[in-house]
Scaffold this active site. Structure first.
Site, PDB file in Angstrom:
ATOM      1  N   ASP A 185     -34.162  35.391 -85.717  1.00 25.38           N
ATOM      2  CA  ASP A 185     -35.752  35.151 -85.599  1.00 25.38           C
ATOM      3  C   ASP A 185     -36.171  34.710 -84.516  1.00 25.38           C
ATOM      4  OD1 ASP A 185     -36.046  36.783 -87.949  1.00 25.38           O
ATOM      5  OD2 ASP A 185     -37.038  35.327 -89.018  1.00 25.38           O
ATOM      6  N   ASP A 196     -26.900  25.212 -88.287  1.00 18.30           N
ATOM      7  CA  ASP A 196     -26.044  24.050 -87.786  1.00 18.30           C
ATOM      8  C   ASP A 196     -24.805  23.781 -88.693  1.00 18.30           C
ATOM      9  OD1 ASP A 196     -28.009  23.545 -89.853  1.00 18.30           O
ATOM     10  OD2 ASP A 196     -27.621  21.514 -89.544  1.00 18.30           O
ATOM     11  N   ASP A 236     -26.733  27.959 -92.793  1.00 16.59           N
ATOM     12  CA  ASP A 236     -27.745  27.601 -91.595  1.00 16.59           C
ATOM     13  C   ASP A 236     -26.907  27.553 -90.284  1.00 16.59           C
ATOM     14  OD1 ASP A 236     -29.958  28.092 -93.485  1.00 16.59           O
ATOM     15  OD2 ASP A 236     -30.119  26.163 -93.573  1.00 16.59           O
ATOM     16  N   ASP A 276     -34.951  29.000-101.341  1.00 10.19           N
ATOM     17  CA  ASP A 276     -33.667  28.354-102.160  1.00 10.19           C
ATOM     18  C   ASP A 276     -33.944  27.915-103.607  1.00 10.19           C
ATOM     19  OD1 ASP A 276     -35.060  26.259-101.373  1.00 10.19           O
ATOM     20  OD2 ASP A 276     -33.375  25.510-100.271  1.00 10.19           O
TER      21      ASP A 276
END
Length: 693
Positions: free
Chosen positions: A267, A328, A326, A420
């Site tokens: 994004d 990281d 994600d 989530d």
């Protein structure tokens, strides 16, 4: 009476031998002598009684040296703190004022300022009264002077203030403090029950296990292996620092390549970052990895919109499970083989969640304190709820979902910033079960600056309250058991998401300093000292190496209650900042394996000239373009510290209350308010995230 600890009679060498002998002399010039044993008269004199003056002097000098060293350290700390205050508050060197959001954040700051001004006024009045010897309410049980004892106009005003304080101000503060203390005790009992559940799991060695070989086929020959189709998604947005290591880790997952598809969901609105991610995807695609790059032009719905868009692709229908990481996160190669097998022969299982572990947990004091909180969250809260309730909040990453469970629960919705938790609650209402694997760990980062951590905590605490408003009707009308509804409403949402930040902020940041000026409503010592220390001790048990930080942890948690309370209120009443998503800034910390891979990449660059000789013109132009993109990357700007006004104002409020506690000779209250005020000061000056040497 303390028990006697004399064990000298336990050893045989000290046993008395022979019979006592009494010798009496008829001559009056001699005295009577009684001997208990043959060696009684010849025992050595205790050395402790024979210390000379030189030894005592050395002991006193050593203790004095330690005391002076401690005082010197404290003095140097406060001197450095004063220097920082002078540099940042007065000269404004390398600092920027943190902007207050419109709405509740600005209103809260105004309320705190009003409390500070009122406290300073009352403190000045109390100091004047103290100097004049008017100690009527140093003890709340003392009486108010009669009209005949009035000594002047100022004395009359002071006595009137005492009467108003006792009759009108103290009762509501006492009622609010009792209410907050009751909530505090309820929440403490909840923490203790969770901790006992964790001890029971450790004692009984309870954990989800994989029986046999889950991938072995059931055919007659028994030699074939069947692997389910797995989709892996990596949502990201402007993740320049971490995109490469996350894509690299996912592409090295140990799973048949024809049964695995990786979606990089970008994004990013920065074209240079988009190009770098595309180049990384192309590199792994050439190595045979089934990987796809997807980019949305309009970033609607934040992460939920990104995941929803990716799940709408037609080819997703061929896959049974989806793993989410994600940007990281760096999973180990065996991640899928440790998680996906739990779904076999368990059709009601919808989610398998792995634990996070942090590559930068020792970077500074802020990361150490975050590690304490998150270790308790995963090892105690998530594990206990997973074992005994088969339900917990999905952490948004490092988990594997059954795609059927996602679809039957309504898929990803863009209505909150905690997508989530939203999908987890809806899946639970539809009867799906969850499993938490405490032994499966995935490397990631925690925020290293207070600004990033503050924004993350705001989203984590405003989103659940916003979700609670939306999900409450669905929870009440659902067909699950009543006790599951009670667990969702009372424990999952109200107690752990609403009550915790409410009482923490109200009790320790507002009521406690006010009770210094209204001693009739004084809080007992066990509320401000014993119970919080005990609860901090429980919280720190999952990370025993963090025990030296138990006091900073307690103080910092009270400090963060300001941000959490503000976020909770904004989410509950749907204020402007309740639907705000700010991407948490990453530092791009790497594990040891990542550093080795980086060194290997550097060695490959040394052979770049040989590669260029055999390359075509298009490849050379592509390589030169990549070089230009890396050279054109923005130079890191020097970090500018921010000044947080709410935290600074509360720091001065607490320090003012600590001065007032000195007049009442309240030692425990003084030290708590002093250290809590200093902690607020460090946070307000953006010092809590400074790098450790």
């Amino acid at each position: 009476m303390a028990p006697s600890l004399d064990f000298s009679n336990w050893w045989p060498k000290d046993a008395r031998k022979g019979t006592p002998v009494v010798v009496k002399m008829e001559n009056p010039n001699y005295s009577v002598v009684e001997i208990d044993g043959p060696d009684a008269a010849f025992r050595p004199v205790e050395k402790s009684r024979g210390k000379n003056a030189k030894q005592v002097t050395w002991v006193l000098l050593l203790k004095a040296h330690r005391a002076v060293g401690c005082l010197a350290w404290i003095a140097s700390f406060f001197w450095a703190l004063l220097g920082t205050i002078k540099k940042r508050l007065i000269f404004r060197q390398d600092v920027a004022m943190a902007s207050e959001k419109l709405g509740k954040g600005k209103l809260l700051f105004t309320v705190i300022k009003a409390f500070l001004v009122t406290s300073l006024t009352i403190l000045a009045f109390e100091v004047v009264a103290y100097l004049k010897g008017w100690h009527y309410f140093r003890n709340p049980s003392l009486h108010i002077p009669r009209s005949t004892d009035i000594q002047g106009l100022l004395h009359l005003v002071y006595v009137t203030w005492l009467s108003v304080r006792a009759d009108y101000i103290a009762p509501p503060i006492q009622a609010l403090s009792k209410f907050c203390v009751a909530l505090f005790l309820i929440q403490s009992v909840d923490r203790m029950i969770l901790s006992l559940g964790c001890f029971w799991i450790k004692y009984k060695k309870i954990k989800p296990r994989i029986e046999g070989d889950p991938f072995k086929s059931d055919d007659v020959e028994g030699s074939a292996y069947e692997y389910p189709m797995v989709l892996v998604q990596i949502p990201m947005c402007n993740e320049r620092e971490v995109y490469e290591q996350s894509i690299s880790a996912v592409c090295q997952l140990d799973w048949p390549k024809d049964r695995l598809l990786v979606q990089v969901l970008d994004d990013s609105d920065d074209e240079s970052i988009q190009y770098l991610i595309k180049a990384e995807v192309a590199k792994w695609n050439q190595k045979g990895v089934n990987i796809i790059y997807r980019h949305r032009l309009v970033r609607t719905g934040y992460k939920a919109g990104n995941l929803k868009s990716a799940m709408s692709c037609e080819y997703v229908q061929a896959y049974e499970f989806v793993a989410i990481f994600d940007a990281d996160f760096q999973p180990n190669p065996d991640f899928l083989k440790q998680t996906v097998p739990h779904f076999k022969d368990n059709p009601d299982l919808g989610l398998v969640q792995a634990r996070w572990t942090f590559v930068n947990k020792d970077e500074n004091l802020l990361t150490r304190l975050q590690n304490i909180n998150l270790c308790f969250h995963f090892e105690v809260e998530q594990q206990v709820n997973g074992v005994f309730l088969n339900f917990f909040g999905f952490n948004g990453t490092a988990g594997v979902w059954r795609i059927k469970a996602l679809e039957e629960s309504g898929g990803w919705l863009e209505r909150t910033t905690v997508e989530d938790m939203d999908i987890a609650v809806r899946a639970h209402l539809n009867g799906w079960k969850f499993i938490f694997l405490n032994d499966v760990k995935v490397l990631c980062e925690v925020p290293e600056s207070y600004e990033a951590y503050r924004k993350q905590q705001h989203r984590w605490h405003s989103g659940p309250m916003h979700l609670f408003r939306l999900c409450l009707p669905a929870i009440i009308t659902s067909k699950i058991a009543i006790w599951k509804k009670a667990n969702l409403i009372l424990l999952f949402f109200l107690l752990r998401k609403l009550i915790l930040p409410f009482y923490s902020f109200t009790l320790f940041c507002i009521i406690l300093p006010l009770t210094m000026f209204v001693p009739e409503a004084e809080l007992p010592v066990w509320v401000i000292c014993y119970v919080p220390v005990f609860m901090s001790f429980l919280n720190i048990l999952p990370s025993p190496k963090s025990f030296p930080f138990i006091v900073p942890y307690l103080l910092f948690e009270n400090t963060m209650s300001v941000t959490k309370f503000n976020a909770m209120v904004s989410g509950l009443f749907q204020l402007g900042s309740s639907y705000e998503w700010v991407v948490t800034k990453k530092a791009g910390r790497s594990s040891e394996s990542d550093l080795l891979a980086s060194a290997e990449r550097e060695s490959k660059i040394m052979n770049q000239l040989q590669i260029q000789r055999g390359a075509s013109e298009s490849e050379l132009s592509e390589l030169n373009r990549l070089k230009e993109q890396k050279e054109a990357a923005p130079v890191p700007v020097k970090r500018v510290n921010k000044i947080y006004r709410k935290e600074l104002t509360l720091a001065f409020l607490l320090l003012t209350a600590s001065v007032r506690s000195l007049l009442s000779a309240q030692g425990v209250h003084f030290y708590f308010l002093l250290f809590q005020g200093v902690t607020f000061l460090l946070v307000g000056l953006d010092l809590i995230g400074e790098q450790m040497s």
